[in-house]
Design an enzyme around this catalytic site. Structure first.
Site, PDB file in Angstrom:
ATOM      1  N   ALA A   1       0.943  -1.121   0.086  1.00 60.82           N
ATOM      2  CA  ALA A   1      -0.034  -0.209  -0.201  1.00 60.82           C
ATOM      3  C   ALA A   1       0.786   1.220  -0.156  1.00 60.82           C
ATOM      4  O   ALA A   1       1.966   1.247   0.365  1.00 60.82           O
ATOM      5  CB  ALA A   1      -0.826   0.007   1.369  1.00 60.82           C
TER       6      ALA A   1
ATOM      7  N   GLU B   1      -0.297  -9.351  -0.202  1.00 66.17           N
ATOM      8  CA  GLU B   1      -1.733  -9.786  -0.024  1.00 66.17           C
ATOM      9  C   GLU B   1      -2.541  -9.444  -1.361  1.00 66.17           C
ATOM     10  O   GLU B   1      -3.466 -10.581  -1.468  1.00 66.17           O
ATOM     11  CB  GLU B   1      -2.248  -8.674   1.050  1.00 66.17           C
ATOM     12  CG  GLU B   1      -1.632  -8.782   2.394  1.00 66.17           C
ATOM     13  CD  GLU B   1      -1.938  -7.588   3.430  1.00 66.17           C
ATOM     14  OE1 GLU B   1      -2.070  -6.417   3.035  1.00 66.17           O
ATOM     15  OE2 GLU B   1      -2.459  -7.977   4.506  1.00 66.17           O
TER      16      GLU B   1
ATOM     17  N   GLY C   1       0.642  -5.181   1.100  1.00 64.03           N
ATOM     18  CA  GLY C   1      -0.515  -4.931   0.490  1.00 64.03           C
ATOM     19  C   GLY C   1      -0.270  -5.593  -1.112  1.00 64.03           C
ATOM     20  O   GLY C   1      -1.049  -6.346  -1.658  1.00 64.03           O
TER      21      GLY C   1
ATOM     22  N   GLU D   1       4.918  -4.917   7.377  1.00 66.00           N
ATOM     23  CA  GLU D   1       4.211  -3.997   7.909  1.00 66.00           C
ATOM     24  C   GLU D   1       4.525  -3.679   9.287  1.00 66.00           C
ATOM     25  O   GLU D   1       4.645  -2.474   9.782  1.00 66.00           O
ATOM     26  CB  GLU D   1       2.725  -4.214   8.034  1.00 66.00           C
ATOM     27  CG  GLU D   1       1.813  -4.075   6.617  1.00 66.00           C
ATOM     28  CD  GLU D   1       1.975  -5.590   5.681  1.00 66.00           C
ATOM     29  OE1 GLU D   1       2.649  -6.459   6.266  1.00 66.00           O
ATOM     30  OE2 GLU D   1       1.099  -5.658   4.973  1.00 66.00           O
TER      31      GLU D   1
END
Ligand code: HXC
Length: 260
Positions: free
Chosen positions: A66, A114, A111, A134
């Site tokens: 992200a 993911e 992300g 993260e």
């Protein structure tokens, strides 16, 4: 349909979606996210399309996570009230009933990892690296990483990766069951498109049902999943493609699929 942060191309019955922010290592900002949701909805709605491939542009990253620069100033209320990334669980995972493949061409972190794990399977380039770093930003996975990684590679490796932020290379990812296979980077797109084309050439309803069945293994008990598998199998026997497939086998001729 116009896009600014992704590229969408079709090759016959295959849709190729490329995240296209190479200077930011294809980091997933809100525009990328919104465009991916639109592109997957378009793929799903287009009857001519049977399978999609998602990859990243450049030879360095699938997606490095992200967008940290976009998240840095946001406060908890904004993440909570927007139900950050909930869209993907519903649109990319639940509403995309046709199969899609992640072709991971470099870093798939946070992300990005993911997102790759939301695909039906992953084909990795030899330079691919997977991780959930993260923790090093003071947070934790927020769109399935702690759950899908654990189911894919088991508790020991998933726990170590989440707690240390260490990356897993392509060879380890293949050994651990995270990816289907590893190919040289220059062969990745061709391999993924060829595989997608093969899937797209299969009877459509059978492909969608096979996808649903395998995914059910992760979502319910074995007893419920076996009942679901039997019912879905029984439903497929009502399709024209079932009659065609079996007749073609017996008559030793190629099947001609209707997708019905
Ligand atoms: C924003 C990013 C980015 C990211 C890289 N960039 N990752 N920008 N968000 N996630 C930008 C860098 O700032 C830099 O921009 C450019 O891309 C190139 O990156 P470099 O760091 O210079 O490249 P390199 O030294 O080769 O290192 C590669 C890297 C590193 C190891 C992948 O970039 C990295 O650690 N990135 C962050 C990975 C990460 O922590 N991901 C998880 C994010 S959190 P400039 O402008 O300087 O050139 C997350 C949460 C998900 O994903 C859960 C949500 C619900």
């Amino acid at each position: 349909m116009t896009y600014e942060t992704i590229l969408v191309e079709t090759f016959g019955a295959v849709t190729l979606i490329t995240i296209n922010r190479p200077k930011a290592l294809n980091a997933l900002n809100s525009q990328v996210c919104a465009e991916l949701v639109r592109a997957f909805a378009t793929f799903e709605a287009d009857e001519a399309q049977g399978c999609a491939v998602l990859t990243g542009s450049g030879d360095k990253a699938f997606a490095a996570g992200a967008d940290i620069k976009e998240m840095a100033d946001k406060r908890a209320a904004e993440f909570f009230l927007a139900d950050f990334f909930a869209d993907w669980q519903s649109r990319l995972v639940k509403s995309t009933r046709k199969p899609w493949i992640a072709a991971v061409n470099g870093f798939a972190l946070g992300g990005g990892c993911e997102l790759a794990m939301m695909a039906d399977f992953i084909i990795a380039a030899d330079c691919a690296k997977f991780g959930q770093p993260e923790i090093k930003l003071g947070v934790a996975p927020g769109m399935g990483g702690s759950q899908r990684l654990t189911r894919a590679v088991g508790k020991a490796k998933a726990m170590e990766m989440c707690l240390t932020g260490r990356m897993m290379d392509a060879a380890e990812a293949e050994r651990s069951g995270l990816v289907t296979r590893v190919v040289p980077l220059k062969e990745l797109a061709e391999d993924a498109l060829r595989t997608a084309n093969l899937i797209a050439s299969m009877p459509r309803m059978a492909a969608m049902v096979n996808k649903e069945m395998v995914n059910t293994a992760f979502e319910t008990t074995l007893e419920q999943a076996l009942v679901s598998e039997r019912r879905l199998f029984q439903i497929l026997t009502a399709t024209q493609d079932k009659a065609e497939g079996m007749e073609a086998f017996i008559k030793k001729r190629p099947a001609v699929w209707q997708g019905r």
